[in-house]
Design a protein around this motif. Structure first.
Motif, PDB file in Angstrom:
ATOM      1  N   ARG A 185     -10.397   8.089 -21.747  1.00 58.11           N
ATOM      2  CA  ARG A 185     -10.806   9.127 -20.807  1.00 58.11           C
ATOM      3  C   ARG A 185     -10.255   8.837 -19.408  1.00 58.11           C
ATOM      4  O   ARG A 185      -9.848   9.755 -18.695  1.00 58.11           O
ATOM      5  CB  ARG A 185     -12.331   9.207 -20.762  1.00 58.11           C
ATOM      6  N   ARG A 186     -10.267   7.560 -19.041  1.00 59.25           N
ATOM      7  CA  ARG A 186      -9.737   7.218 -17.717  1.00 59.25           C
ATOM      8  C   ARG A 186      -8.247   7.531 -17.642  1.00 59.25           C
ATOM      9  O   ARG A 186      -7.763   8.114 -16.659  1.00 59.25           O
ATOM     10  CB  ARG A 186      -9.967   5.735 -17.429  1.00 59.25           C
ATOM     11  N   ARG A 187      -7.519   7.189 -18.681  1.00 60.29           N
ATOM     12  CA  ARG A 187      -6.077   7.457 -18.676  1.00 60.29           C
ATOM     13  C   ARG A 187      -5.774   8.946 -18.748  1.00 60.29           C
ATOM     14  O   ARG A 187      -4.762   9.404 -18.219  1.00 60.29           O
ATOM     15  CB  ARG A 187      -5.411   6.740 -19.850  1.00 60.29           C
ATOM     16  N   ALA A 188      -6.655   9.697 -19.402  1.00 59.07           N
ATOM     17  CA  ALA A 188      -6.425  11.139 -19.483  1.00 59.07           C
ATOM     18  C   ALA A 188      -6.506  11.782 -18.106  1.00 59.07           C
ATOM     19  O   ALA A 188      -5.896  12.831 -17.863  1.00 59.07           O
ATOM     20  CB  ALA A 188      -7.441  11.781 -20.426  1.00 59.07           C
ATOM     21  N   GLY A 189      -7.261  11.199 -17.189  1.00 59.48           N
ATOM     22  CA  GLY A 189      -7.363  11.752 -15.840  1.00 59.48           C
ATOM     23  C   GLY A 189      -6.228  11.342 -14.918  1.00 59.48           C
ATOM     24  O   GLY A 189      -6.165  11.820 -13.781  1.00 59.48           O
ATOM     25  N   GLU A 190      -5.341  10.458 -15.348  1.00 60.97           N
ATOM     26  CA  GLU A 190      -4.209  10.021 -14.524  1.00 60.97           C
ATOM     27  C   GLU A 190      -3.012  10.932 -14.814  1.00 60.97           C
ATOM     28  O   GLU A 190      -2.321  10.770 -15.816  1.00 60.97           O
ATOM     29  CB  GLU A 190      -3.872   8.563 -14.822  1.00 60.97           C
ATOM     30  N   ARG A 191      -2.781  11.887 -13.931  1.00 60.29           N
ATOM     31  CA  ARG A 191      -1.742  12.885 -14.170  1.00 60.29           C
ATOM     32  C   ARG A 191      -0.342  12.325 -13.951  1.00 60.29           C
ATOM     33  O   ARG A 191       0.648  13.004 -14.219  1.00 60.29           O
ATOM     34  CB  ARG A 191      -1.953  14.098 -13.252  1.00 60.29           C
ATOM     35  N   THR A 192      -0.250  11.101 -13.446  1.00 60.65           N
ATOM     36  CA  THR A 192       1.073  10.506 -13.236  1.00 60.65           C
ATOM     37  C   THR A 192       1.660   9.937 -14.521  1.00 60.65           C
ATOM     38  O   THR A 192       2.829   9.557 -14.541  1.00 60.65           O
ATOM     39  CB  THR A 192       0.979   9.381 -12.185  1.00 60.65           C
ATOM     40  N   ARG A 193       0.862   9.855 -15.561  1.00 57.82           N
ATOM     41  CA  ARG A 193       1.379   9.335 -16.823  1.00 57.82           C
ATOM     42  C   ARG A 193       2.312  10.357 -17.478  1.00 57.82           C
ATOM     43  O   ARG A 193       2.187  11.563 -17.238  1.00 57.82           O
ATOM     44  CB  ARG A 193       0.234   8.982 -17.769  1.00 57.82           C
ATOM     45  N   PRO A 194       3.239   9.890 -18.327  1.00 59.50           N
ATOM     46  CA  PRO A 194       4.163  10.825 -18.996  1.00 59.50           C
ATOM     47  C   PRO A 194       3.413  11.870 -19.805  1.00 59.50           C
ATOM     48  O   PRO A 194       2.333  11.613 -20.346  1.00 59.50           O
ATOM     49  CB  PRO A 194       4.999   9.897 -19.894  1.00 59.50           C
ATOM     50  N   LYS A 195       4.024  13.027 -19.883  1.00 59.88           N
ATOM     51  CA  LYS A 195       3.385  14.132 -20.587  1.00 59.88           C
ATOM     52  C   LYS A 195       3.164  13.810 -22.057  1.00 59.88           C
ATOM     53  O   LYS A 195       2.127  14.151 -22.637  1.00 59.88           O
ATOM     54  CB  LYS A 195       4.245  15.391 -20.447  1.00 59.88           C
ATOM     55  N   LEU A 196       4.116  13.112 -22.683  1.00 56.52           N
ATOM     56  CA  LEU A 196       3.988  12.758 -24.092  1.00 56.52           C
ATOM     57  C   LEU A 196       2.767  11.874 -24.314  1.00 56.52           C
ATOM     58  O   LEU A 196       1.999  12.068 -25.262  1.00 56.52           O
ATOM     59  CB  LEU A 196       5.260  12.038 -24.567  1.00 56.52           C
ATOM     60  N   GLU A 197       2.547  10.910 -23.411  1.00 56.11           N
ATOM     61  CA  GLU A 197       1.385  10.029 -23.541  1.00 56.11           C
ATOM     62  C   GLU A 197       0.089  10.790 -23.312  1.00 56.11           C
ATOM     63  O   GLU A 197      -0.897  10.596 -24.026  1.00 56.11           O
ATOM     64  CB  GLU A 197       1.509   8.877 -22.553  1.00 56.11           C
ATOM     65  N   ARG A 198       0.083  11.670 -22.306  1.00 56.02           N
ATOM     66  CA  ARG A 198      -1.148  12.419 -22.038  1.00 56.02           C
ATOM     67  C   ARG A 198      -1.483  13.361 -23.190  1.00 56.02           C
ATOM     68  O   ARG A 198      -2.652  13.546 -23.525  1.00 56.02           O
ATOM     69  CB  ARG A 198      -0.997  13.207 -20.734  1.00 56.02           C
ATOM     70  N   ASN A 199      -0.481  13.958 -23.794  1.00 48.40           N
ATOM     71  CA  ASN A 199      -0.747  14.822 -24.953  1.00 48.40           C
ATOM     72  C   ASN A 199      -1.335  14.031 -26.108  1.00 48.40           C
ATOM     73  O   ASN A 199      -2.248  14.484 -26.819  1.00 48.40           O
ATOM     74  CB  ASN A 199       0.544  15.516 -25.391  1.00 48.40           C
ATOM     75  N   TYR A 200      -0.814  12.830 -26.308  1.00 50.19           N
ATOM     76  CA  TYR A 200      -1.340  11.982 -27.380  1.00 50.19           C
ATOM     77  C   TYR A 200      -2.793  11.592 -27.099  1.00 50.19           C
ATOM     78  O   TYR A 200      -3.651  11.618 -27.991  1.00 50.19           O
ATOM     79  CB  TYR A 200      -0.467  10.738 -27.510  1.00 50.19           C
ATOM     80  N   ILE A 201      -3.084  11.255 -25.844  1.00 51.41           N
ATOM     81  CA  ILE A 201      -4.460  10.896 -25.486  1.00 51.41           C
ATOM     82  C   ILE A 201      -5.390  12.097 -25.667  1.00 51.41           C
ATOM     83  O   ILE A 201      -6.525  11.963 -26.147  1.00 51.41           O
ATOM     84  CB  ILE A 201      -4.506  10.369 -24.037  1.00 51.41           C
ATOM     85  N   ASP A 202      -4.919  13.291 -25.299  1.00 48.85           N
ATOM     86  CA  ASP A 202      -5.745  14.498 -25.481  1.00 48.85           C
ATOM     87  C   ASP A 202      -6.060  14.723 -26.949  1.00 48.85           C
ATOM     88  O   ASP A 202      -7.179  15.108 -27.309  1.00 48.85           O
ATOM     89  CB  ASP A 202      -5.030  15.713 -24.891  1.00 48.85           C
ATOM     90  N   ARG A 203      -5.076  14.497 -27.812  1.00 49.69           N
ATOM     91  CA  ARG A 203      -5.323  14.674 -29.252  1.00 49.69           C
ATOM     92  C   ARG A 203      -6.351  13.671 -29.753  1.00 49.69           C
ATOM     93  O   ARG A 203      -7.217  14.002 -30.573  1.00 49.69           O
ATOM     94  CB  ARG A 203      -4.023  14.531 -30.044  1.00 49.69           C
ATOM     95  N   LEU A 204      -6.281  12.447 -29.265  1.00 54.13           N
ATOM     96  CA  LEU A 204      -7.276  11.445 -29.666  1.00 54.13           C
ATOM     97  C   LEU A 204      -8.674  11.830 -29.206  1.00 54.13           C
ATOM     98  O   LEU A 204      -9.650  11.724 -29.961  1.00 54.13           O
ATOM     99  CB  LEU A 204      -6.899  10.075 -29.089  1.00 54.13           C
ATOM    100  N   LEU A 205      -8.774  12.312 -27.961  1.00 54.94           N
ATOM    101  CA  LEU A 205     -10.088  12.673 -27.440  1.00 54.94           C
ATOM    102  C   LEU A 205     -10.650  13.893 -28.147  1.00 54.94           C
ATOM    103  O   LEU A 205     -11.864  14.003 -28.355  1.00 54.94           O
ATOM    104  CB  LEU A 205      -9.993  12.920 -25.933  1.00 54.94           C
ATOM    105  N   LYS A 206      -9.785  14.840 -28.508  1.00 54.44           N
ATOM    106  CA  LYS A 206     -10.272  16.009 -29.247  1.00 54.44           C
ATOM    107  C   LYS A 206     -10.772  15.606 -30.620  1.00 54.44           C
ATOM    108  O   LYS A 206     -11.702  16.187 -31.164  1.00 54.44           O
ATOM    109  CB  LYS A 206      -9.160  17.044 -29.372  1.00 54.44           C
ATOM    110  N   THR A 207     -10.162  14.581 -31.218  1.00 56.24           N
ATOM    111  CA  THR A 207     -10.603  14.118 -32.531  1.00 56.24           C
ATOM    112  C   THR A 207     -12.008  13.545 -32.460  1.00 56.24           C
ATOM    113  O   THR A 207     -12.821  13.716 -33.355  1.00 56.24           O
ATOM    114  CB  THR A 207      -9.631  13.045 -33.063  1.00 56.24           C
ATOM    115  N   TYR A 208     -12.305  12.852 -31.326  1.00 54.79           N
ATOM    116  CA  TYR A 208     -13.616  12.214 -31.193  1.00 54.79           C
ATOM    117  C   TYR A 208     -14.552  12.970 -30.275  1.00 54.79           C
ATOM    118  O   TYR A 208     -15.501  12.433 -29.789  1.00 54.79           O
ATOM    119  CB  TYR A 208     -13.442  10.775 -30.674  1.00 54.79           C
TER     120      TYR A 208
END
Length: 857
Positions: A834-857
């Motif tokens: 969740r903390r990394r999902a709020g860091e908009r400076t991360r690459p888009k590919l990584e943020r999309n992957y984190i969003d998919r993980l959070l949606k799963t849980y």
């Protein structure tokens, strides 16, 4: 004229004239020329178009950047519309200015720019398309024309084209176009996957909507762990956006809500069922709110919304699920079993899951336990950790407690994961006490019971009684240990400076001394084992370090070794009856208990504390069943002895029937072999006897009749003990009678089938009798010999009884206990995501992957 002839002669005498003119007609040159000409025309077009187009693109880029930053939707409706109109007017103005005066680039403009870039004078490229107009047939004219072309050809190889130069530096000396481009690119990055929706929000102002001006909006709902529900990530929704209302989201009371919002300048408000929660601002333009769903939210408006100026710009329908108090009840009154143990039968349930069930006992006069609190709390086993319903039975030996033998008050409590406690009504019952046969042991226990009310007169009376007992050491076998224990107890009472703690130590000492007098080392070893187990379970509850757990495991292992040694001596002095209930009943060795301790040790080292506690609880239930089995009453002992003798008789009867069948079959085979040989005159075949001559068949018939009489006697005994006779016994008796008749007639071949049938019925009857005895004496102990070892997953105690019965909890099977360490690690990983999902400076590919993980849980 001479010059003209010279030109003609040069063109006529030298064939290189055609080589000079060849570039004008060569295909490769013409292609290059056409390419350069088209590029020149394109350059002219760009130099004309770009100065006119960049104002239009600048306006569009500025609008795109504003749209990506979600600035326009935050404005009031009329301001949003006015801004859109202003942009439209500005765009129309610059577009009109760009169109007026625009002229397309022609062929002449392209040639002229090409000649200018190549440094050619006098427009030589026009000669390529020129033709002789007059005197075309005059040789001198033609020679002059060729000389002209020759000179043109010499200049064509120097054709060059310079890059376009629209002159933007003069028109935009402050480079506003670069700022607009950067603004648009940053907006594109911020918009990410939400570009389409942001553009739609920018161009469609909605009446009554409070704008968001958000770059991010993340909402997570984390239900409590005990609910077993996964975390939820809510998709963005806006009030009034959709015509259809989405389905409500189930949110249990106690759930944590985390909202991270980026963008805007005014702090929003989180509304949970109408209850407002303020946002904090960890950074400029970033807002964060955390809240917990409370019981009062159940009666709220059923909305989870984010507000600005009391207007919702994002909302979700929610269904707040209440967390009810757990329910528990007695399924039977507390009662005494096995003479000395207290049994609790209970049933508990909770809407999400139970985490603990306990029995609470208090003194009727409100007295405190010496050295302890005002109540005795006994943890009862659950069918499985977190079960929504649990029905069980728990048996406890409380004879060592100071309140043993008196009437007490007690109730049951059930606790859920939230910490809510449900209680039963208070009932009155008598705590079982142990009856000591030795007079000195009985006297010590009586003085110990008096200390439950440690007033000065009572203490003085007990001191005098202990002094009197110690003066007669011959009454307790002149045991020095007992004498010293009594004197130490007297001295502690007389010089007590510790208050209730000192009284408690004296009570413990008197109890241990009484047990030593009554039973010897076994009682002391049993108490040390129980205390070692309790210390280890408390350490697991506190989650102490591995070194401390390892030390307590060693103590438990040493106490178990001492207990098993004392148990062997106890059984040697007081043998138990051998009781073979069933072939399925299995024995175990002390190594099985040691293995359970080692398994618990390994589980604790790896952090699986819940699984270690479950393993130790199984060990404790087996030990309690073992101790209860050693305390049988005389009537149960006699019944088990009688049942054991009957089982031995059945086995002996079945064995003798098998031997008779083997002997009859052997004689039948000898007869058939003799009949196959040649007969000699006057020679008798094997197995043939003369009339009146006694043979082996008569002896076998008599033996069969004896077995039938034994079966009849055994059937009468079974009817007396079990209240009925298995039907297989009757079938066996009939087959034995038919076998005896065939043997008396000298027909062993006809005796074999009924003997086989009788043997089969005997075996089935013995299995049926074993099952009936197991049902009748299933909760009584018995020592069995010749059985195989008990496997690790066996649910029987050392006496062959079912642990899930009266001496254990009702567990349906192996239960996977959630590992607290694994759950904690999973929670840490989820928070980090969740903390990394709020860091908009991360690459888009990584943020999309984190969003998919959070949606799963």
């Amino acid at each position: 004229m001479s010059k003209r002839l010279d030109l003609l002669d040069r063109s006529n005498r030298d064939p290189e004239d055609t080589q000079v003119l060849r570039p004008l007609t060569a295909t490769a040159w013409r292609r290059r020329y056409r390419l350069l000409l088209e590029l020149s025309r394109a350059a002219v077009v760009w130099e004309n178009v770009w100065p006119r187009a960049w104002p239009v693109l600048g306006v569009l880029g500025l609008f795109f950047g504003l749209a990506m930053f979600d600035v326009l939707p935050v404005l009031p409706y009329w301001v949003h519309g006015a801004v859109l109109l202003g942009f439209a007017a500005l765009l129309g103005h610059v577009l009109r200015g760009s169109i007026i005066g625009f002229r397309p680039a022609g062929l002449e403009a392209g040639r002229h720019r090409l000649e200018r870039d190549s440094g050619l004078r006098h427009r030589p490229l026009t000669a390529i398309d020129d033709r002789l107009f007059t005197n075309a047939g005059d040789p001198a004219t033609q020679a002059l024309w060729r000389e002209h072309l020759y000179r043109v050809a010499q200049t064509l190889g120097a054709l060059r084209l310079q890059p376009p130069a629209p002159g933007m530096a003069k028109r935009d000396p402050r480079a506003f176009r670069a700022a607009v481009l950067l603004f648009a690119v940053v907006g594109f990055v911020v918009g990410g996957s939400d570009i389409k929706d942001r553009l739609a929000r920018a161009v469609t102002p909605e009446l009554g909507r409070v704008g968001t001006a958000l770059s991010t909006l993340d909402v997570w709902i984390t239900p409590p762990v005990y609910t077993g529900m996964p975390p939820l990530m809510l998709e963005r929704a806006r009030a009034g956006k959709d015509a259809g209302e989405p389905a409500p989201v189930g949110v249990p009371v106690g759930s944590g809500i985390l909202v991270q919002l980026g963008g805007g300048s005014e702090p929003p408000t989180l509304s949970i069922g109408g209850r407002a929660v303020a946002f904090n601002e960890p950074g400029p333009g970033s807002f964060r709110a955390e809240a917990t769903v409370e019981d009062a939210d159940v009666n709220g408006n059923g909305k989870l919304a984010i507000l600005r100026r009391d207007r919702a710009f994002a909302s979700w329908p929610v269904n707040i699920l209440p967390d009810n108090v757990p329910e528990i009840a007695f399924t039977a009154p507390p009662r005494r079993v096995d003479g000395v143990r207290l049994r609790f039968d209970y049933e508990a349930k909770d809407d999400y899951g139970l985490v603990g069930v306990a029995a609470v006992i208090r003194h009727p006069q409100g007295l405190k336990i010496p050295g302890g609190g005002s109540e005795l709390r006994i943890e009862l086993p659950l069918s499985s950790m977190g079960a929504q319903a649990s029905k069980g039975t728990s048996v406890h030996d409380l004879t060592a407690h100071p309140w043993a033998g008196i009437s007490v008050l007690g109730h049951l409590e059930a606790k859920d994961g939230r910490g809510q406690i449900g209680k039963t009504e208070t009932v009155s019952f008598v705590m079982p006490e142990r009856i000591f046969n030795h007079p000195v042991a009985r006297a010590l226990v009586e003085q110990r019971k008096k200390l439950a009310d440690p007033s000065e007169p009572v203490v003085a009376e007990v001191i005098e009684a202990l002094d009197e007992i110690s003066r007669r050491p011959q009454h307790f076998f002149d045991d020095t240990t007992v004498f010293l224990a009594i004197r130490i107890a007297r001295a502690r009472l007389k010089h007590n400076r510790e208050g209730d703690a000192g009284i408690a130590s004296v009570q413990t000492l008197l109890w241990d001394t009484a047990l030593r007098i009554e039973e010897g080392e076994y009682a002391v070893a049993e108490r040390e084992l129980r205390l070692a187990h309790e210390r280890l379970m408390q350490a697991l509850q506190r989650e102490v370090d591995v070194a401390e757990l390892d030390r307590l495991m060693d103590e438990l292992q040493q106490a178990l070794d001492k207990f098993m040694s004392a148990l062997r001596e106890q059984l040697a002095r007081n043998p138990m009856p051998e009781m073979p209930f069933s072939p399925n009943m299995e024995m175990f060795e002390s190594s099985e208990l040691q293995r359970m301790i080692e398994e618990a040790r390994e589980l604790a080292k790896t952090g699986s504390l819940e699984a270690a506690k479950q393993r130790l609880a199984e060990l404790q239930r087996m030990l309690e069943a073992l101790q209860g089995g050693l305390q049988m009453n005389p009537q149960a002992m006699r019944q088990m002895n009688q049942a054991g003798k009957m089982m031995e008789s059945m086995r002996a009867l079945t064995q003798r029937q098998q031997q008779l069948l083997d002997k009859t079959f052997q004689r039948l085979r000898q007869q058939r072999e003799g009949q196959q040989g040649q007969r000699q005159p006057g020679q008798r075949q094997p197995g043939q006897r003369q009339q009146g001559e006694p043979g082996d068949d008569d002896g076998d018939a008599a033996e069969q009749d004896e077995l039938r009489r034994m079966l009849g006697d055994l059937m009468l005994q079974l009817d007396e003990v079990l209240g009925g006779i298995p039907g297989e016994f009757g079938e066996a008796e009939r087959a034995m009678r038919e076998s005896a008749d065939a043997l008396r007639q000298g027909r062993p071949g006809q005796s074999v089938p009924p003997q086989t049938e009788a043997l089969d019925h005997l075996r089935k009857a013995m299995e049926g009798a074993q099952q009936q005895m197991a049902q009748r004496f299933g909760n009584m102990p018995g020592l069995m010999t010749g059985q195989q070892r008990m496997p690790p997953n066996s649910r029987r105690d050392p006496f062959g009884r079912n642990i899930d019965g009266a001496h254990g909890s009702s567990i349906d099977g192996p239960t996977k206990v959630p590992d607290r360490m694994e759950l904690r690690r999973a929670r840490e990983i989820l928070d980090e995501l969740r903390r990394r999902a709020g860091e908009r400076t991360r690459p888009k590919l990584e943020r999309n992957y984190i969003d998919r993980l959070l949606k799963t849980y």
